[in-house]
Design an enzyme around this catalytic site. Structure first.
Site, mmCIF file in Angstrom:
data_model
loop_
_atom_site.group_PDB
_atom_site.id
_atom_site.type_symbol
_atom_site.label_atom_id
_atom_site.label_comp_id
_atom_site.label_asym_id
_atom_site.label_seq_id
_atom_site.Cartn_x
_atom_site.Cartn_y
_atom_site.Cartn_z
ATOM 1 N N ASP A 73 0.851 -1.189 0.000
ATOM 2 C CA ASP A 73 0.000 0.000 0.000
ATOM 3 C C ASP A 73 0.893 1.247 0.000
ATOM 4 O O ASP A 73 2.074 1.181 0.345
ATOM 5 C CB ASP A 73 -0.894 -0.041 1.238
ATOM 6 C CG ASP A 73 -1.776 1.182 1.373
ATOM 7 O OD1 ASP A 73 -2.382 1.594 0.372
ATOM 8 O OD2 ASP A 73 -1.839 1.729 2.491
ATOM 9 N N ASP A 107 -0.342 5.186 0.781
ATOM 10 C CA ASP A 107 -0.671 6.159 1.828
ATOM 11 C C ASP A 107 -0.954 5.451 3.151
ATOM 12 O O ASP A 107 -1.797 4.556 3.229
ATOM 13 C CB ASP A 107 -1.888 6.980 1.413
ATOM 14 C CG ASP A 107 -1.641 7.771 0.133
ATOM 15 O OD1 ASP A 107 -0.512 7.718 -0.385
ATOM 16 O OD2 ASP A 107 -2.580 8.425 -0.355
#
Length: 380
Positions: free
Chosen positions: A12, A14
């Site tokens: 991922d 953010d």
């Protein structure tokens, strides 16, 4: 065979690589770009030493709309990539979904519609991981058939949330920081479950050397439970002990066999011992002071220099303290030196158990960036 297939880390962005702004959850300016602590060092180590493809998978809600123009996203995103590439971290693939959560599109995490390249059979997904900071990242891992590494500062709370979501089977580890991610990927999970069933006792010991000191102990001897709890809480080891012993005879078998089972669990969880500190020592407490020094050198030895004037503390015979530590050192295959002085017998033995815990905490500490056996012999 699975061993011939490629493995990937689906990472991922953010909240995992860069800090996710609380106000609008958009990194849409250079001022908002901030890396998570340790992420650059950890990713550089992973890219340099481990055999995974790096795949960024990120939801960027409404990217390309007036509320989130592409131009605002591109500059900070490319600066992030250039910074990582400067440290040897280059992503093999970057997958960005721009839909909104309300759109319920299969392209959006935890959906896997954009990940067809990885689900066609060329990748060992069971040996791959999704690394992220949300439950949707764990769900993505489940949908892919991979395992999940969840970045979360509050480990126990995160584990409860994963359990409540029914995702326990997918979760590999909760990592409070990136160093723990690297530690797990390089060295694996240091856990053990030991069962010792005899005609005298039935003992189950579960432990995680890289835990947070969560303890659940039940031996039928209150004071012994209190002392074992000190080991877990002050060492940071997650520890669960269930013992049903022949207490109608006396306490001997329960205490001695618990020491054997706990020592065996520590020995098994340490694995090949690469990267560990190996040695540990400490501790003062109130009127008492004690030294607990240990060495996970593979050979057992106990030096016991502690005397007690009382026959019992609680329902635990003081003569059994030696037997517990002897059983522990033998089955953990460690040298153990215990010396204690003090006036209060309760404080004295508690000081010893806490000293053991702190010595364990120091000795089991693992440095995957220096992943060597702590010996000149080549074996421990």
């Amino acid at each position: 065979m699975e061993t011939n297939k490629k493995k990937a880390l689906f990472i991922d962005r953010d909240g995992t690589i860069v800090v996710e702004p609380e106000a609008d959850e958009q990194v849409d300016s250079y001022e908002k770009l901030q890396f998570l602590p340790g992420v650059i060092t950890s990713l550089a180590f992973i890219a340099r030493t481990l055999d995974y493809e790096l795949v960024m998978v990120t939801n960027q809600d409404g990217l390309g709309t007036p509320a989130f123009p592409v131009e605002s996203f591109t500059g900070p995103h490319e600066l992030m990539l250039r910074t990582l590439e400067g440290e040897g971290v280059k992503f093999d693939d970057i997958i960005i979904d721009t839909t909104l959560e309300a759109d319920h599109q299969p392209t959006r995490k935890p959906g896997i519609a954009l990940l067809g390249k990885y689900t066609g059979g060329d990748y060992d997904l069971a040996g791959s991981y999704v690394i992220g900071d949300r439950l949707t990242d764990v769900e993505l891992a489940r949908n892919l058939g991979a395992r999940a590494i969840l970045l979360a500062p509050h480990v126990a709370q995160a584990r409860r949330a994963v359990a409540q979501a029914g995702l326990d089977a997918t979760l590999a580890v909760v990592a409070p920081h990136w160093q723990r991610v690297t530690d797990y990927l390089r060295g694996g999970q240091r856990t053990a479950h030991v069962q010792r069933y005899t005609k005298e006792t039935r003992i189950d010991v579960w432990l995680d050397l890289d835990g947070t000191g969560q303890c659940q102990v039940s031996t039928g001897i209150g004071f012994f439970d209190h002392m074992l709890d000190q080991i877990g809480r002050h060492s940071g080891i997650d520890l669960k002990i269930e013992c049903k012993g022949d207490l109608y005879v006396d306490e001997h078998h329960t205490i001695e066999d618990t020491g054997i089972a706990l020592g065996q669990a520590i020995y098994e969880a340490l694995g090949d011992k690469r990267g560990i500190e190996r040695y540990g020592f400490v501790l003062p407490m109130d009127d008492c002071h004690c030294t607990v020094a240990l060495d996970f050198g593979g050979r057992s030895w106990l030096v016991w220099d502690a005397r007690f004037r009382r026959e019992m503390i609680g329902h635990m015979p003081t003569e059994m303290f030696f037997h517990f530590f002897k059983s522990l050192s033998d089955s953990a295959r460690m040298n153990l030196y215990v010396s204690a002085r003090g006036d209060n017998e309760h404080h004295k033995i508690e000081c010893i158990f806490k000293g053991l815990a702190r010595a364990l905490k120091q000795a089991i500490r693992r440095d995957v960036f220096n992943y060597r056996l702590p010996t000149t012999k080549g074996a421990l």
